[in-house]
Every structure is written in C-alpha cells, then in structure tokens.
Write a protein that holds these residues in place. Structure first.
Motif, mmCIF file in Angstrom:
data_model
loop_
_atom_site.group_PDB
_atom_site.id
_atom_site.type_symbol
_atom_site.label_atom_id
_atom_site.label_comp_id
_atom_site.label_asym_id
_atom_site.label_seq_id
_atom_site.Cartn_x
_atom_site.Cartn_y
_atom_site.Cartn_z
ATOM 1 N N ASN A 88 -57.733 5.523 -14.337
ATOM 2 C CA ASN A 88 -56.869 6.297 -13.435
ATOM 3 C C ASN A 88 -55.418 5.926 -13.738
ATOM 4 O OD1 ASN A 88 -59.262 7.141 -12.193
ATOM 5 N ND2 ASN A 88 -59.175 5.500 -10.689
ATOM 6 N N TYR A 89 -54.930 6.406 -14.861
ATOM 7 C CA TYR A 89 -53.639 5.933 -15.356
ATOM 8 C C TYR A 89 -52.456 6.354 -14.489
ATOM 9 C CZ TYR A 89 -56.681 4.963 -19.252
ATOM 10 O OH TYR A 89 -57.724 4.517 -20.019
ATOM 11 N N ILE A 116 -50.741 0.565 -20.073
ATOM 12 C CA ILE A 116 -50.960 1.888 -19.475
ATOM 13 C C ILE A 116 -50.363 2.966 -20.380
ATOM 14 C CG2 ILE A 116 -50.378 3.406 -17.533
ATOM 15 C CD1 ILE A 116 -50.350 0.787 -15.782
ATOM 16 N N ASP A 117 -49.121 2.757 -20.787
ATOM 17 C CA ASP A 117 -48.451 3.744 -21.638
ATOM 18 C C ASP A 117 -49.197 3.938 -22.951
ATOM 19 O OD1 ASP A 117 -46.566 4.075 -19.669
ATOM 20 O OD2 ASP A 117 -45.001 2.912 -20.683
ATOM 21 N N ASP A 118 -49.698 2.848 -23.516
ATOM 22 C CA ASP A 118 -50.445 2.926 -24.769
ATOM 23 C C ASP A 118 -51.718 3.753 -24.593
ATOM 24 O OD1 ASP A 118 -50.879 2.145 -27.547
ATOM 25 O OD2 ASP A 118 -52.502 0.881 -26.765
ATOM 26 N N LYS A 122 -52.582 7.270 -26.402
ATOM 27 C CA LYS A 122 -53.781 7.418 -27.237
ATOM 28 C C LYS A 122 -54.696 8.516 -26.710
ATOM 29 C CE LYS A 122 -54.053 2.779 -29.132
ATOM 30 N NZ LYS A 122 -54.696 1.475 -29.042
ATOM 31 N N GLU A 123 -54.939 8.512 -25.401
ATOM 32 C CA GLU A 123 -55.832 9.520 -24.838
ATOM 33 C C GLU A 123 -55.189 10.897 -24.851
ATOM 34 O OE1 GLU A 123 -57.887 8.426 -21.281
ATOM 35 O OE2 GLU A 123 -58.608 6.565 -22.189
ATOM 36 N N GLY A 124 -53.875 10.944 -24.706
ATOM 37 C CA GLY A 124 -53.163 12.220 -24.795
ATOM 38 C C GLY A 124 -53.272 12.805 -26.184
ATOM 39 N N LEU A 125 -53.114 11.958 -27.191
ATOM 40 C CA LEU A 125 -53.245 12.425 -28.569
ATOM 41 C C LEU A 125 -54.673 12.855 -28.858
ATOM 42 C CD1 LEU A 125 -51.043 9.824 -30.481
ATOM 43 C CD2 LEU A 125 -50.493 12.205 -29.971
ATOM 44 N N MET A 126 -55.633 12.133 -28.304
ATOM 45 C CA MET A 126 -57.033 12.498 -28.486
ATOM 46 C C MET A 126 -57.293 13.855 -27.836
ATOM 47 S SD MET A 126 -59.948 11.587 -29.768
ATOM 48 C CE MET A 126 -59.933 9.831 -29.961
ATOM 49 N N GLY A 127 -56.741 14.061 -26.658
ATOM 50 C CA GLY A 127 -56.908 15.341 -25.971
ATOM 51 C C GLY A 127 -56.301 16.487 -26.758
#
Length: 153
Positions: A88-89, A116-118, A122-127
């Motif tokens: 839950n970032y 958190i930012d990392d 990473k998850e944003g790029l994966m998305g």
C-alpha cells in the motif's frame, strides 16, 4: 537485502519465539490491553514476513493512532513500514511523509521513503510494460482480424 542501514526494520522479522512472547502478553491483557502492549505486539507483527501478521499489525497501529493522540508519532513509522510491506505505497508514503514533516532528519524515515519510491518506480515501470504489451498484442490481433475480414469480402 536492502543497502539502506536505517531501514533494517523492513527486512528483519522477529523470530517466532519473540513474537509469541508479545502475542502472549497481548492476549493475557485481554480487553484491558494497555497501549504499550498493543504497540509492542503491532510492532512485532509489522516486522513479520507473514502478510496476515503485517495486516493485523497495521490494524492495531491504526487503532492506537486513532485513539491515543499522544502515541501518534510512534505509530507513524511503523504504519508506513507496514503499509509498505503490504504494498500500500500511497498509504505508506502518507504516513512516512507525515513523520518526515515533523522530523526531517529522521534517517529511518528518509531511508523508508527511498524504499517506497524505489518500489513505486519499479512497479510503475512494470505496469507500463504490461500495458504496452497488451496494447501491442491487441494491435496485432486487431490487424490480423481486419486483414482476415478484408479477404472474406
């Protein structure tokens, strides 16, 4: 393992015996559980690698945060950590930023912010990669379907 020495809580759970001591004290106090006992148990749960424990820890810390204004500062970091570990970032960042607002030199919170930012990056790029892949696949399928429709006419 993270390279951020002050964010060690993110990856070092208590051993089961230690957590059981905290659980036993919490259960022993029952309905009359003290705030410190509840906090200690929640702290141990948040540090756990078991998702259900982390969730319960965040829930207990949230109760303390709501009902004991004098303990809010203590709860902020572990609410941020628990939410981070649960993925839950946005919530993690909210609690962590509140702590950093009052304690800008807090190295634990600063390092947790970096974690958190990392993860968000990473998850944003994966998305983005997943969405891009789906869009390309849809385009290819659409092109094949249109070509096949054109041939049938």
């Amino acid at each position: 393992m993270t390279q951020l020495p002050y964010a060690v809580d993110a990856e070092t759970p208590l051993n089961p015996a230690e957590l059981n001591v905290l659980r036993a004290q919490y259960e022993k106090e029952g309905e009359m559980v003290g705030v410190q006992t509840k906090f200690n148990y929640a702290w141990g749960l948040v540090k756990s690698n078991v998702r259900a424990d982390q969730h319960l820890g965040v829930m207990l810390l949230s109760e303390i945060f709501r009902t004991s204004p004098e303990r809010r500062r203590e709860c902020l970091y572990y609410l941020a950590l628990g939410n981070y570990k649960l993925g839950n970032y946005a919530q993690a960042r909210k609690y962590n930023d509140a702590l950093l607002e009052n304690e800008p030199a807090n190295l634990q919170a600063a390092n947790l912010r970096a974690l958190i930012d990392d993860k968000v990056t990473k998850e944003g790029l994966m998305g983005v990669a997943i969405i891009s892949g789906v869009a390309v696949a849809a385009g290819v399928i659409g092109g094949v379907l249109l070509r096949n429709l054109g041939r049938k006419r």
